[in-house]
Design a protein around this motif. Structure first.
Motif, short mmCIF file in Angstrom:
data_model
loop_
_atom_site.label_atom_id
_atom_site.label_comp_id
_atom_site.label_asym_id
_atom_site.label_seq_id
_atom_site.Cartn_x
_atom_site.Cartn_y
_atom_site.Cartn_z
N LEU A 14 0.84 -1.21 0.00
CA LEU A 14 0.00 0.00 0.00
C LEU A 14 0.87 1.25 0.00
CD1 LEU A 14 -2.88 1.11 0.15
CD2 LEU A 14 -2.68 1.05 2.64
N VAL A 15 1.97 1.21 0.75
CA VAL A 15 2.89 2.35 0.78
C VAL A 15 3.50 2.56 -0.61
CG1 VAL A 15 5.06 3.20 1.74
CG2 VAL A 15 3.39 2.06 3.22
N VAL A 16 3.89 1.48 -1.27
CA VAL A 16 4.46 1.58 -2.62
C VAL A 16 3.45 2.21 -3.57
CG1 VAL A 16 5.35 0.28 -4.59
CG2 VAL A 16 6.06 -0.34 -2.28
N VAL A 17 2.19 1.79 -3.46
CA VAL A 17 1.13 2.34 -4.32
C VAL A 17 0.98 3.84 -4.08
CG1 VAL A 17 -1.36 2.35 -4.73
CG2 VAL A 17 -0.13 0.19 -4.58
N ILE A 18 0.96 4.25 -2.82
CA ILE A 18 0.80 5.68 -2.49
C ILE A 18 1.97 6.49 -3.02
CG2 ILE A 18 0.69 7.33 -0.59
CD1 ILE A 18 -0.82 5.19 1.01
N VAL A 19 3.19 5.97 -2.85
CA VAL A 19 4.38 6.67 -3.35
C VAL A 19 4.34 6.77 -4.87
CG1 VAL A 19 6.89 6.52 -3.57
CG2 VAL A 19 5.80 6.04 -1.38
N ALA A 20 3.94 5.66 -5.54
CA ALA A 20 3.87 5.67 -7.00
C ALA A 20 2.84 6.69 -7.49
CB ALA A 20 3.52 4.28 -7.51
N ILE A 21 1.68 6.77 -6.83
CA ILE A 21 0.67 7.76 -7.21
C ILE A 21 1.22 9.18 -7.05
CG2 ILE A 21 -1.56 8.74 -6.56
CD1 ILE A 21 -2.49 5.92 -5.85
N PHE A 22 1.93 9.42 -5.95
CA PHE A 22 2.50 10.76 -5.69
C PHE A 22 3.53 11.12 -6.76
CE2 PHE A 22 5.85 13.32 -3.71
CZ PHE A 22 5.11 14.45 -3.36
N ILE B 294 3.79 6.72 -20.17
CA ILE B 294 3.50 5.68 -19.17
C ILE B 294 2.00 5.63 -18.93
CG2 ILE B 294 3.89 4.93 -16.80
CD1 ILE B 294 6.56 6.48 -16.93
N ARG B 295 1.41 4.49 -19.17
CA ARG B 295 -0.04 4.34 -19.01
C ARG B 295 -0.45 4.42 -17.55
NH1 ARG B 295 -2.66 -0.75 -21.36
NH2 ARG B 295 -4.49 0.42 -20.67
N VAL B 296 -1.45 5.22 -17.27
CA VAL B 296 -2.00 5.32 -15.91
C VAL B 296 -3.49 5.01 -15.96
CG1 VAL B 296 -0.28 7.02 -15.21
CG2 VAL B 296 -2.46 7.80 -16.15
N ILE B 297 -4.05 4.76 -14.80
CA ILE B 297 -5.46 4.37 -14.73
C ILE B 297 -6.36 5.47 -15.27
CG2 ILE B 297 -7.35 3.94 -13.10
CD1 ILE B 297 -5.44 2.32 -11.44
N SER C 251 3.87 9.82 -9.76
CA SER C 251 3.21 9.94 -11.06
C SER C 251 2.54 11.29 -11.21
CB SER C 251 2.17 8.82 -11.22
OG SER C 251 1.47 8.95 -12.43
N HIS C 252 1.94 11.76 -10.13
CA HIS C 252 1.27 13.07 -10.17
C HIS C 252 2.29 14.21 -10.30
CE1 HIS C 252 -1.69 16.16 -9.31
NE2 HIS C 252 -0.90 16.64 -8.35
N ILE C 253 3.38 14.13 -9.53
CA ILE C 253 4.38 15.20 -9.53
C ILE C 253 5.13 15.24 -10.87
CG2 ILE C 253 6.53 16.02 -8.47
CD1 ILE C 253 4.02 16.47 -6.77
N ALA C 254 5.54 14.07 -11.36
CA ALA C 254 6.36 14.01 -12.58
C ALA C 254 5.53 13.90 -13.85
CB ALA C 254 7.32 12.83 -12.48
#
Length: 602
Positions: A239-247, A259-262, A249-252
């Motif tokens: 869950l932590v990895v998912v949250i970091v990846a979302i952050f 890169i495909r996102v949901i 992805s949003h910042i960069a």
């Protein structure tokens, strides 16, 4: 609809929940709910709800559906199962097996993610649920015992390999497609030019992190955290990895880098609607898969539910489980879901988090609803590569090498069933692979039944026990051949039994008295009776005699008025020791033989 069984240490008392609805509409766990369980159920529901959000999204993608349908599958079906299912703690929802079977079933019928594909997925849930519910009404819960361990393990292992390979498209951006290993491999080779390095770096890094968390937890957590905290650190890490990846992805702005996102998840709850289809031929095409999925879902879900019921001292009703799973999938078919089942991992989390009753599942549903209403925008930047990596890491554990190794050592027929199912799934797909495994399993069972174990036995010195002459030092008699038949006699093995007896008679030509120990024979059909009659007549022609010992009463009821007994050249003995005493005595032909009455066999 009372079907839940409270924990053995909780007496039945009227609960505050029971006042909300008429008693006849309430499952037993509601009418007897103990408020002391409420904190544990709430905590378990919250934990499961949070942890399975990314997993649910990933399984929807695996099924070829938009990610949001993984959330949809965790709402109405979960509510229905909590009300009518057989298990207090089983957590149902989207799982890997049903997801990959959904994708396999709908492959070629519609374009993945299209409106028609989504409707067919819901229709498949409705069809599978109807089959499960009907099986429950017909009380067919006993069917699960006819799927051998080798077949089920081989099927799950083969499906796990296909799932693993299918997720390469999200880690590499290569358009991998198909429903067999050769199909996936061919598409991978022809589409290599679409490889996307940034996607691979994200997906590959996530895969390594998830694998380390799963298989090297001692290195990551247990070396510096207490055992209890290390366990939760391992569970919360994805869950932590998912949250970091979302952050990140949003910042960069990863989506702008290819890169495909949901992307944006639709706001609102699943709509109630009737699944549509273009023609009856589509339904006919999907029906075999629906039947096989129903079988697999029932076997896997029942295995989980019955195991935890036994550990918790609760009752488990296989027929009620069929009805619960059936109604859950029927409801899912009308609420934009796809086929669901009991999940191994989410049920384990549910139990370890302290769940006591299905109220924990209702709390999980609340979390899913909140996700649709509040968190949809927050999840939008999540990359598909991360979901693919999560599925690949979790699916590796389903490749059951240990069962195959054990079967090779202890049960070659089960090992053969495992291998046939595993290879069949990889080469021909899930449906045909499962059918191949079942056919091989039943063929092995038929072969085993047609070659029963028949042993020449002798008496252990100083005892009245008889054992195989090739395994023990025993006393034998020149004029007496004693054989133990270790199988019921029927048309499938009567020739083999006859042949083995004739071989033994040729091996011991001095034996003029043949005694068949029938203690393991529970049935003698007409073909076997004819074989015994023929054997008796041939022995008589050779001036030899046939005797029986230890015939069970129900068997004697069937054969006592047939030529098997009425034309018998020898006698029927109550024990093999009695046969030894009389058949090795010089006064054999006097009246020392007791007349055996029918009542002595009852």
């Amino acid at each position: 609809m009372a079907n839940k069984h409270p924990l053995s240490d909780h007496p039945k008392t009227e609960s505050w929940l029971a006042k909300l609805l008429p008693e006849r509409l309430l499952p037993e766990w509601v009418s007897t709910y103990d408020t002391a369980r409420l904190p544990a159920d709430i905590i378990a529901g919250l934990v499961v709800g949070i942890l399975v959000i990314p997993q649910s999204l990933g399984y929807a993608v695996l099924a070829g559906l938009p990610p949001v349908y993984g959330i949809y599958a965790s709402i109405v079906p979960v509510l229905v199962y909590a009300w009518v299912g057989s298990s207090n703690v089983q957590a149902i929802g989207a799982v890997a097996i049903t997801a990959i079977m959904t994708a396999s079933s709908l492959h070629g019928l519609a374009i993945e993610g299209s409106v028609q594909y989504i409707m067919l997925a819901s229709l498949l849930a409705l069809m599978m649920g109807s089959i499960l519910w009907l099986a429950g009404k017909l009380r067919l819960g006993w069917i699960m015992q006819f799927i051998s361990r080798g077949v089920s393990a081989g099927f799950v292992s083969g499906a796990a390999v296909l799932i693993f390979v299918s997720q390469l498209k999200y880690l590499t951006n290569i358009a991998v497609s198909g429903n067999t290993l050769p199909g996936y491999t061919a598409s991978l080779v022809t589409q290599l030019s679409t490889f996307h390095l940034p996607t691979f770096i994200i997906g590959g890094s996530a895969f390594i992190l998830f694998m380390l968390n799963r298989y090297a937890s001692g290195l990551l957590w247990q070396s510096w955290l207490p055992a209890s905290k290390a366990k939760w650190a391992g569970r919360l890490f994805p869950l932590v990895v998912v949250i970091v990846a979302i952050f990140l992805s949003h910042i960069a702005n990863w989506s702008s880098r290819g890169i495909r996102v949901i992307g944006e998840i639709p706001t609102g709850l699943p709509m109630l609607s009737m699944p549509e289809f273009e023609s009856l031929s589509q339904v006919a095409t999907m029906l075999p898969t629906a039947g096989l999925m129903a079988l697999i879902v029932f076997v896997s879900s029942s295995s989980v539910a019955s195991t935890y019921a036994r550990l918790r001292g609760e009752k488990f009703d296989a027929n009620q489980e069929l009805k619960g799973l059936g109604l859950a999938n029927i409801a899912g078919g009308f609420s934009q879901s796809f086929p669901v089942a009991g999940g191994f991992s989410r049920t384990a989390i549910n139990v370890d988090s302290g769940a006591k009753t299905p109220l924990a599942s209702l709390i999980t549903v609340i979390i899913m609803v909140a996700t649709l209403l509040v968190l949809n925008e927050a999840i939008a930047p999540l990359p598909y590569a991360l979901l693919g990596a999560m599925i690949m890491a979790s699916i590796v554990s389903l490749i059951d090498v240990d069962t195959f190794k054990t079967a090779l050592k202890t049960d070659r027929l089960d090992a053969m069933s495992f291998a046939a199912t595993f290879i069949g799934v990889l080469i021909f797909g899930l449906n045909i692979g499962l059918v191949i495994g079942i056919i091989v399993s039943f063929a092995g069972l038929i072969w085993q039944s047609s070659h029963p174990h028949i042993a020449v036995v002798g008496r252990l010195l100083g005892t009245e026990h008889f054992r195989n002459i090739h395994r023990h030092d025993v006393i034998t008699y020149d004029n007496l051949l004693i054989m133990r038949v270790d199988e019921s006699l029927f048309f499938g093995n009567s020739e083999s039994v006859y042949g083995r007896i004739k071989e033994a008679l040729e091996e011991y030509p001095k034996a003029c008295e043949l005694v068949l120990i029938m203690s393991s024979v529970n049935h003698i059909d007409l073909t076997a009776q004819e074989m015994l009659i023929t054997l008796n007549r041939e022995l008589m022609a050779a001036n030899k005699r046939l005797h029986y010992s230890f015939i069970k009463g129900p068997i004697m009821d069937v054969i006592e008025h047939t030529p098997v007994i009425t034309e018998l050249s020898g006698r029927v003995f109550l024990s093999t020791m009695q046969a030894i005493t009389l058949l090795t005595d010089d006064s054999l032909h006097n009246d020392k033989y007791p007349t055996v009455q029918k009542r002595e066999f009852e």
